[in-house]
Design a protein around this motif. Structure first.
Motif, mmCIF file in Angstrom:
data_model
loop_
_atom_site.group_PDB
_atom_site.id
_atom_site.type_symbol
_atom_site.label_atom_id
_atom_site.label_comp_id
_atom_site.label_asym_id
_atom_site.label_seq_id
_atom_site.Cartn_x
_atom_site.Cartn_y
_atom_site.Cartn_z
ATOM 1 N N MET A 1 6.177 16.363 33.131
ATOM 2 C CA MET A 1 5.847 17.792 33.288
ATOM 3 C C MET A 1 5.338 18.340 31.965
ATOM 4 O O MET A 1 5.947 18.174 30.923
ATOM 5 C CB MET A 1 7.127 18.519 33.715
ATOM 6 N N SER A 2 4.210 18.912 32.030
ATOM 7 C CA SER A 2 3.647 19.477 30.802
ATOM 8 C C SER A 2 4.353 20.783 30.455
ATOM 9 O O SER A 2 4.951 21.412 31.299
ATOM 10 C CB SER A 2 2.162 19.737 31.023
ATOM 11 N N ARG A 3 4.274 21.146 29.218
ATOM 12 C CA ARG A 3 4.917 22.375 28.776
ATOM 13 C C ARG A 3 3.913 23.227 28.017
ATOM 14 O O ARG A 3 2.901 22.730 27.580
ATOM 15 C CB ARG A 3 6.060 22.037 27.815
ATOM 16 N N ILE A 4 4.234 24.503 27.881
ATOM 17 C CA ILE A 4 3.409 25.357 27.033
ATOM 18 C C ILE A 4 4.098 25.450 25.679
ATOM 19 O O ILE A 4 3.913 26.381 24.931
ATOM 20 C CB ILE A 4 3.223 26.755 27.644
ATOM 21 N N SER A 5 4.930 24.460 25.387
ATOM 22 C CA SER A 5 5.756 24.539 24.186
ATOM 23 C C SER A 5 4.918 24.465 22.920
ATOM 24 O O SER A 5 5.345 24.940 21.895
ATOM 25 C CB SER A 5 6.761 23.398 24.187
ATOM 26 N N ARG A 6 3.755 23.878 22.967
ATOM 27 C CA ARG A 6 2.858 23.748 21.831
ATOM 28 C C ARG A 6 3.413 22.805 20.773
ATOM 29 O O ARG A 6 2.753 22.551 19.789
ATOM 30 C CB ARG A 6 2.603 25.105 21.156
ATOM 31 N N THR A 8 4.216 19.507 20.495
ATOM 32 C CA THR A 8 3.547 18.243 20.217
ATOM 33 C C THR A 8 2.240 18.509 19.499
ATOM 34 O O THR A 8 1.934 17.933 18.462
ATOM 35 C CB THR A 8 3.253 17.512 21.543
ATOM 36 N N ASN B 64 7.624 27.856 31.102
ATOM 37 C CA ASN B 64 7.554 26.394 31.087
ATOM 38 C C ASN B 64 8.179 25.795 32.332
ATOM 39 O O ASN B 64 8.006 24.626 32.599
ATOM 40 C CB ASN B 64 8.345 25.850 29.887
ATOM 41 N N ALA B 75 1.819 25.228 33.636
ATOM 42 C CA ALA B 75 1.981 23.946 32.967
ATOM 43 C C ALA B 75 2.062 22.844 34.018
ATOM 44 O O ALA B 75 2.730 22.994 35.037
ATOM 45 C CB ALA B 75 3.241 23.953 32.127
ATOM 46 N N GLY B 76 1.351 21.771 33.802
ATOM 47 C CA GLY B 76 1.402 20.650 34.718
ATOM 48 C C GLY B 76 0.421 20.727 35.875
ATOM 49 O O GLY B 76 0.325 19.806 36.677
ATOM 50 N N TYR B 117 -6.660 21.825 26.198
ATOM 51 C CA TYR B 117 -5.329 21.952 25.594
ATOM 52 C C TYR B 117 -4.222 21.599 26.591
ATOM 53 O O TYR B 117 -3.326 20.804 26.289
ATOM 54 C CB TYR B 117 -5.116 23.373 25.052
ATOM 55 N N PHE B 118 -4.291 22.177 27.783
ATOM 56 C CA PHE B 118 -3.225 21.894 28.762
ATOM 57 C C PHE B 118 -3.241 20.426 29.171
ATOM 58 O O PHE B 118 -2.196 19.829 29.415
ATOM 59 C CB PHE B 118 -3.350 22.808 29.982
ATOM 60 N N GLU B 121 -1.543 18.545 26.423
ATOM 61 C CA GLU B 121 -0.090 18.726 26.484
ATOM 62 C C GLU B 121 0.506 17.921 27.640
ATOM 63 O O GLU B 121 1.548 17.296 27.505
ATOM 64 C CB GLU B 121 0.252 20.211 26.664
ATOM 65 N N ARG B 122 -0.168 17.938 28.774
ATOM 66 C CA ARG B 122 0.343 17.252 29.963
ATOM 67 C C ARG B 122 0.420 15.748 29.718
ATOM 68 O O ARG B 122 1.424 15.110 29.971
ATOM 69 C CB ARG B 122 -0.569 17.546 31.163
ATOM 70 N N SER B 125 3.022 14.850 27.108
ATOM 71 C CA SER B 125 4.365 14.986 27.651
ATOM 72 C C SER B 125 4.706 13.765 28.504
ATOM 73 O O SER B 125 5.780 13.191 28.413
ATOM 74 C CB SER B 125 4.448 16.265 28.475
#
Lengths: 424, 130
Positions: A1-6, A8, B64, B75-76, B117-118, B121-122, B125
């Motif tokens: 699950m991706s996050r908007i945590s920024r 990484t 999140n 997200a995701g 960007y997303f 991140e995905r 993750s």
């Protein structure tokens, strides 16, 4: 699950920027640069968090906020209406300190030495800064309401900085006699949260309706119009028929005096006697902004729309309600949005990270009655010397109940996520 | 097939920069490239770092957590769903005035940056969760 945590992403980018700090034009800062943030609300907490999070340790961030626990002014109306408990408005600074390495100091800033680039705290400590982010919120011009003063806020609470004032206002409203009169003195423009006083009226009416259905609510308003006016007035007619009366100064004449012993309000043409009263005076930027001579004759802080830098001092950014953000309303959402522009600009200035053009957004949700939410909002960019809207919207009168309920539910999610964006 | 290698826009600064900067930038580019290895399409050429900046706006409202109600999590989301949603808000086909207003302020380059960007991140993750 991706996050908007920024996180990484930030680790990678920050390592690049940190290396650049050592080698390139930023060599002037041999030691780690320091950003001092004054005020831990929507503007200050967000700025501190994003500078710390996105710089990956390349910047020392010091957040100075007197309160150990922050109780939001936004959504405090919902507490008045019985839609939230008071503790749900409270947020701590632990994650900012522990997870983001921010030096959170609970103290008052008593002075800003602009040439020396340092702040002095009431404890006597002095902290130097490379950049200062100032987000002190509002202060009141108590004498804008004749007869009102800081001392009399315990008799007729302003309840416009959250805290015990809001709890006091609720207690006084609940203690009104059957058929009693509640008087609000609304503030003149500009002020924090333009729809706030009128959402408050809605919530006071919602509180009174089941237990004190014959009570009356009177708004004495120095303004001739107000935010979301059609939405509120039609909502009052629908939810609280005959209960709310809005009286602009053009109808009653200006408010001439307030007698706080008898809770009497004298206007040019009429007198009103209240059983409970809410006086919201005219507002200006927080006191420290005046002391540091960062305000113009309006009492607010002029800023550069590209970076929120004070027009009086490039080393200081003013965020949130204290700033003159032109078309952007003074709201928590605005302050949060402005803080992210500032974080990007400050990191660029101090570590050489990339700078991106300012983008701003705002939405203000209001609750009129149970499950009856409305909103107004806009996107903004720097324009001709000021922040200007690029597109905007407002809820429409006559929307169906399902949409209004969705809008309310959206506001609940926004509150949870915005406060997480400030404090998590 | 080309690998996507998002680069900071200020390339002239980088080429003139001393070795430490180049080294760390190469690390960044390699990391991003590894994480985002994809066929290049108009939607995958976005500026990841700019996307991270723009995405901070999303975080004001979107959580999140997939369990979030009231405002759906983004997200995701699949890349195609993300792009289609933003385009539908921009055209007015999807009906939420807050998102319509925000989407109206986004250029195609902005949307590409957000997508990049997303997506980064995905994938990162997923990689970290292996």
């Amino acid at each position: 699950m991706s996050r908007i945590s920024r996180r990484t992403f930030n680790r990678l980018v920050a390592s690049t920027a940190a290396t650049a700090t050592i080698s390139a034009p930023f060599v002037a800062h041999a030691a780690k640069p320091t950003v001092v943030v004054v005020g831990g609300g929507a503007g200050g907490a967000t700025a501190a968090r994003y500078i710390a999070m996105d710089s990956g340790g390349a910047i020392n961030v010091v957040l100075i906020e007197p309160s150990k626990r922050y109780y939001s002014c936004f959504f405090s109306n919902l507490y008045l209406g019985g839609f939230r408990d008071y503790e749900s408005l409270g947020h701590g600074y632990r994650a900012l300190a522990v997870d983001h390495g921010i030096n959170v100091i609970h103290d008052w800033v008593t002075g800003i030495d602009r040439p020396g680039k340092s702040v002095t705290l009431s404890s006597g400590a002095k902290i130097s800064y490379d950049r200062l982010v100032l987000s002190p919120g509002i202060d009141f011009k108590y004498d804008s309401v004749p007869g009102y003063s800081a001392a009399s806020a315990s008799i007729a609470p302003h309840a416009y900085k959250s805290g015990t004032q809001v709890q006091l206002l609720k207690a006084k409203t609940e203690a009104m006699k059957q058929g009693g009169v509640f008087v609000m003195v609304a503030p003149p423009n500009p002020y924090r949260c333009p729809p706030g006083p009128y959402e408050r009226i809605s919530m006071i009416a919602s509180l009174l309706k089941p237990k004190n259905p014959t009570a009356k609510i009177i708004i004495l308003d120095p303004k001739e119009k107000f935010s979301k006016q059609t939405l509120f007035q039609s909502g009052w007619d629908a939810h609280y028929p005959g209960m709310v009366e809005w009286i602009p100064a053009s109808v009653s004449g200006p408010l001439e005096s307030v007698d706080l012993e008898t809770l009497s309000f004298k206007t040019d043409l009429e007198n009103f006697k209240a059983d409970a009263a809410n006086i919201i005076p005219a507002q200006v930027a927080g006191r420290i902004a005046h002391q540091a001579e960062l305000v113009d004759k309006s009492g607010w802080c002029p800023i550069n729309p590209e970076s929120m830098q004070s027009t009086f001092d490039d080393n200081i950014h003013v965020v949130g309600d204290s700033s003159i953000a032109a078309a952007m309303p003074k709201s928590a959402f605005s302050a949060n949005s402005q803080a992210k522009v500032v974080a990007n600009h400050v990191r660029h200035a101090l570590t050489g990270s990339r700078e991106f053009p300012a983008r701003y957004n705002n939405t203000c949700w209001s609750l009129i009655g149970k499950d009856d939410g409305v909103k107004v909002g806009a996107s903004y960019k720097p324009g001709d010397g000021k922040i200007e809207p690029t597109s905007k919207f407002i809820s429409k009168p006559g929307e169906d109940a399902e949409l209004r309920k969705k809008t309310y539910e959206e506001s609940l999610a926004w509150y949870a996520n915005l406060t997480a964006d400030m404090f998590s | 097939m080309r690998l996507r290698t998002p680069k900071p826009k200020r390339q002239t600064d980088l080429t003139a920069a001393p070795a430490p900067i180049l080294m760390s930038c190469l690390v960044l580019i390699c990391c991003l490239g590894t994480a985002c290895a994809e066929p290049e399409t108009p939607e995958t050429t976005g500026d990841v770092e700019f996307g991270a900046y723009l995405a901070s706006t999303c975080a004001s409202c979107h959580s999140n957590s997939a369990a979030s109600s009231g405002i759906p999590p983004i997200a995701g989301l699949k890349r195609s769903d993300f792009i289609n949603a933003l385009k539908a808000y921009k055209s007015g086909e999807r009906d939420n005035p807050t998102m319509q207003t925000i989407a109206a302020s986004l250029s195609d380059g902005d949307i590409a940056a957000l997508v990049a960007y997303f997506e980064f991140e995905r994938r990162n993750s997923k990689h970290n969760n292996r």
